[in-house]
Design a protein around this motif. Structure first.
Motif, mmCIF file in Angstrom:
data_model
loop_
_atom_site.group_PDB
_atom_site.id
_atom_site.type_symbol
_atom_site.label_atom_id
_atom_site.label_comp_id
_atom_site.label_asym_id
_atom_site.label_seq_id
_atom_site.Cartn_x
_atom_site.Cartn_y
_atom_site.Cartn_z
ATOM 1 N N PHE A 170 0.629 -1.447 0.276
ATOM 2 C CA PHE A 170 -0.190 -0.071 -0.277
ATOM 3 C C PHE A 170 0.649 1.549 -0.319
ATOM 4 N N TYR A 171 0.310 2.594 -0.647
ATOM 5 C CA TYR A 171 1.189 3.484 -1.331
ATOM 6 C C TYR A 171 2.256 3.641 -1.406
ATOM 7 N N ARG A 172 2.747 2.673 -2.253
ATOM 8 C CA ARG A 172 3.584 2.500 -2.950
ATOM 9 C C ARG A 172 3.983 3.263 -3.772
ATOM 10 N N ASP A 210 4.168 6.542 -3.466
ATOM 11 C CA ASP A 210 3.099 7.034 -2.648
ATOM 12 C C ASP A 210 2.710 8.987 -3.472
ATOM 13 N N LEU A 219 0.991 9.564 -5.872
ATOM 14 C CA LEU A 219 -0.404 9.402 -4.907
ATOM 15 C C LEU A 219 -0.492 11.223 -5.029
ATOM 16 N N GLU A 235 -3.551 -4.010 -4.161
ATOM 17 C CA GLU A 235 -2.296 -2.862 -3.045
ATOM 18 C C GLU A 235 -2.296 -1.982 -3.763
ATOM 19 N N GLU A 236 -2.591 -1.776 -4.812
ATOM 20 C CA GLU A 236 -2.187 -0.588 -5.948
ATOM 21 C C GLU A 236 -3.899 0.059 -5.799
ATOM 22 N N SER A 262 -5.152 1.562 -2.492
ATOM 23 C CA SER A 262 -4.318 2.207 -2.342
ATOM 24 C C SER A 262 -5.152 3.585 -3.050
ATOM 25 N N TRP A 312 -6.701 6.893 -1.055
ATOM 26 C CA TRP A 312 -5.746 7.832 -0.854
ATOM 27 C C TRP A 312 -7.149 9.304 -1.142
ATOM 28 N N ASN A 363 -7.736 12.601 0.922
ATOM 29 C CA ASN A 363 -6.626 13.288 0.364
ATOM 30 C C ASN A 363 -7.452 14.585 -0.851
ATOM 31 N N LYS A 397 3.290 0.716 5.800
ATOM 32 C CA LYS A 397 3.712 2.047 4.706
ATOM 33 C C LYS A 397 2.360 3.042 5.873
ATOM 34 N N LEU A 398 1.688 2.398 5.605
ATOM 35 C CA LEU A 398 0.080 2.860 5.796
ATOM 36 C C LEU A 398 0.058 2.929 8.015
#
Length: 282
Positions: free
Chosen positions: A80-82, A84, A87, A119-120, A123, A127, A131, A167-168
């Motif tokens: 997750f959040y690779r 980022d 993003l 995951e992507e 994510s 996100w 955000n 990363k979360l």
């Protein structure tokens, strides 16, 4: 039981050609160990000791066994959040440009290809919720696709281990996941329903075209496995699936400028991305 004899040069070449025709991925003599390890696993699973017998079975039962073989060769390393920063670019720059041409309530379509085990695309959903101030003003359609059917099945189940979530923040994990045990978390049903998954081979226009037009495509760390011809074909298919003015995000080691002249380079504070020029729709 001992492994079968090493593949001959001719056998390795026949197998590599078979995989190339079906996936666009290139396997050479330099990747012999990688190839043999995976094909021997499939030979064991189908009770074949001879590569010649297995390859005959592969050709006769091409659809089913080819799917299993391709699954064995795909790389599903992600979390997750690779990357980022892309993003951040999505919500700071890309979507703001896309919605300038839309009205509230219009559809925003984002494609994650390949999506691996989910995951992507998940994510992307998280996100946007966290955000993007306009997330509720538009109908957001997130599609995740991959050639690996095992990965797609895992993505639809939505169960992730500790490394995938590394990363979360703890707050995000509590907000969007249900803890199953000390090592597994289940993404909330609402998020699972927000992503649609499908099997797609990016070098097959018959599979990419039905996906329709997208505002943004994330195609990260995929084209590095293709040769020059397959990369061009994939780039053309991705171009055809972008709406005019739409963007594509590649992995940090990839450059569309070295693959295809179809895209414009766009440099933003958070990322370098590529845009389809305005013209005929996808």
């Amino acid at each position: 039981m001992a492994d079968p004899p090493p593949l001959t040069t001719a056998e390795l070449s026949r197998l590599a050609e078979f995989l190339y025709r079906r996936t666009g991925m290139v396997f050479t003599e330099a990747k012999r160990y990688y190839v043999e390890r995976r094909v021997f696993e499939r030979m064991s699973a189908t009770s074949y000791r001879s590569f010649a017998d297995y390859f005959a079975h592969l050709r006769l039962d091409a659809d089913n066994e080819a799917e299993s073989l391709i699954n064995a060769f795909t790389v599903n390393e992600t979390y997750f959040y690779r990357e980022d920063h892309q993003l951040a670019c999505l919500t700071t720059d890309l979507l703001e440009q896309r919605v300038a041409e839309k009205r509230p309530g219009d559809r925003i379509r984002i494609w994650s290809a390949p999506c691996s085990t989910g995951e992507e695309p998940y994510s992307l959903a998280i996100w946007l919720l966290e955000n993007w101030k306009d997330v509720d003003a538009y109908e957001i359609d997130i599609v995740g696709s991959d050639i690996d059917t095992d990965a797609l099945q895992a993505a639809e189940q939505g169960i992730f281990g500790r490394r995938a979530l590394m990363k979360l923040s703890p707050q995000l994990i509590r907000r969007y996941f249900q803890e199953l045990d000390d090592e597994r978390w289940l993404i909330l049903d609402e998020l699972r329903r927000s992503v649609r998954f499908s099997r797609v081979n990016l070098v097959d226009s018959g599979q990419t075209r039905p996906q329709g037009g997208f505002d943004v495509i994330f195609c990260r760390n995929m084209l590095i496995y293709f040769d020059e011809q397959s990369r061009r074909i994939a780039a053309e298919n991705l171009y055809d699936n972008l709406l005019p003015g739409g963007f594509i995000c590649l992995g940090h080691t990839e450059s569309m400028s070295r693959i295809s002249p179809l895209f414009e380079v766009c440099r933003y504070s958070d990322a370098v991305v590529y845009r389809r020029s305005h013209g005929a729709g996808a």
